[in-house]
Design a protein around this motif. Structure first.
Motif, PDB file in Angstrom:
ATOM      1  N   ILE A   2       5.821   0.642   3.309  1.00 27.35           N
ATOM      2  CA  ILE A   2       5.042   0.503   2.036  1.00 27.35           C
ATOM      3  C   ILE A   2       4.012   1.376   1.912  1.00 27.35           C
ATOM      4  N   SER A   3       3.343   2.035   2.890  1.00 29.53           N
ATOM      5  CA  SER A   3       2.488   3.088   2.713  1.00 29.53           C
ATOM      6  C   SER A   3       3.175   4.284   2.024  1.00 29.53           C
ATOM      7  N   PHE A   4       4.348   4.719   2.299  1.00 25.09           N
ATOM      8  CA  PHE A   4       5.199   5.568   1.423  1.00 25.09           C
ATOM      9  C   PHE A   4       5.425   5.243   0.080  1.00 25.09           C
ATOM     10  N   LEU A   5       5.592   4.053  -0.381  1.00 24.59           N
ATOM     11  CA  LEU A   5       5.861   3.533  -1.417  1.00 24.59           C
ATOM     12  C   LEU A   5       4.475   3.628  -2.300  1.00 24.59           C
ATOM     13  N   PHE A   7       2.049   5.613  -1.840  1.00 28.67           N
ATOM     14  CA  PHE A   7       1.808   7.070  -1.834  1.00 28.67           C
ATOM     15  C   PHE A   7       2.699   7.522  -2.941  1.00 28.67           C
ATOM     16  N   MET A   8       3.979   7.148  -3.076  1.00 28.19           N
ATOM     17  CA  MET A   8       4.504   7.705  -4.361  1.00 28.19           C
ATOM     18  C   MET A   8       4.168   7.247  -5.674  1.00 28.19           C
ATOM     19  N   LEU A   9       3.708   5.987  -5.616  1.00 19.85           N
ATOM     20  CA  LEU A   9       3.112   5.562  -6.859  1.00 19.85           C
ATOM     21  C   LEU A   9       1.980   6.036  -7.322  1.00 19.85           C
ATOM     22  N   MET A  10       0.988   6.336  -6.263  1.00 19.82           N
ATOM     23  CA  MET A  10      -0.333   7.149  -6.268  1.00 19.82           C
ATOM     24  C   MET A  10      -0.058   8.645  -6.881  1.00 19.82           C
ATOM     25  N   LEU A  11       1.072   9.134  -6.496  1.00 21.64           N
ATOM     26  CA  LEU A  11       1.424  10.451  -7.091  1.00 21.64           C
ATOM     27  C   LEU A  11       2.035  10.319  -8.589  1.00 21.64           C
ATOM     28  N   ALA A  12       2.674   9.501  -8.805  1.00 21.94           N
ATOM     29  CA  ALA A  12       3.050   9.120 -10.042  1.00 21.94           C
ATOM     30  C   ALA A  12       1.834   8.864 -11.056  1.00 21.94           C
ATOM     31  N   ILE A  13       1.095   8.102 -10.528  1.00 29.62           N
ATOM     32  CA  ILE A  13       0.032   7.890 -11.679  1.00 29.62           C
ATOM     33  C   ILE A  13      -1.095   8.956 -11.729  1.00 29.62           C
TER      34      ILE A  13
END
Length: 71
Positions: A2-5, A7-13
């Motif tokens: 869930i932390s990877f998910l 992190f990926m959403l934070m990078l996208a935003i």
């Protein structure tokens, strides 16, 4: 996982935010150059007595601005 998910959403935003910031900075830079630096450069050329260089530059910039404003 869930932390990877997250992190990926934070990078996208924040990636999209960085792209928008770069586009805004580029637009502001074009406006500043167009309205501040080009006239200042032409005035410096005129004061320095380089009219034979300033007039062709003024004509080229005028023609380019007319052509680009029509598109």
């Amino acid at each position: 996982m869930i932390s990877f998910l997250c992190f990926m959403l934070m990078l996208a935003i924040f990636g999209k935010l960085a792209v928008v910031a770069c586009r805004a900075a580029w637009g502001i830079t074009k406006i500043v150059v167009c309205f501040v630096f080009v006239p200042l450069f032409l005035m410096i050329l005129l004061v320095a007595g380089l009219v034979y260089i300033a007039i062709p530059i003024l004509l080229i910039v005028g023609i380019v601005s007319l052509v680009s404003s029509r598109v």
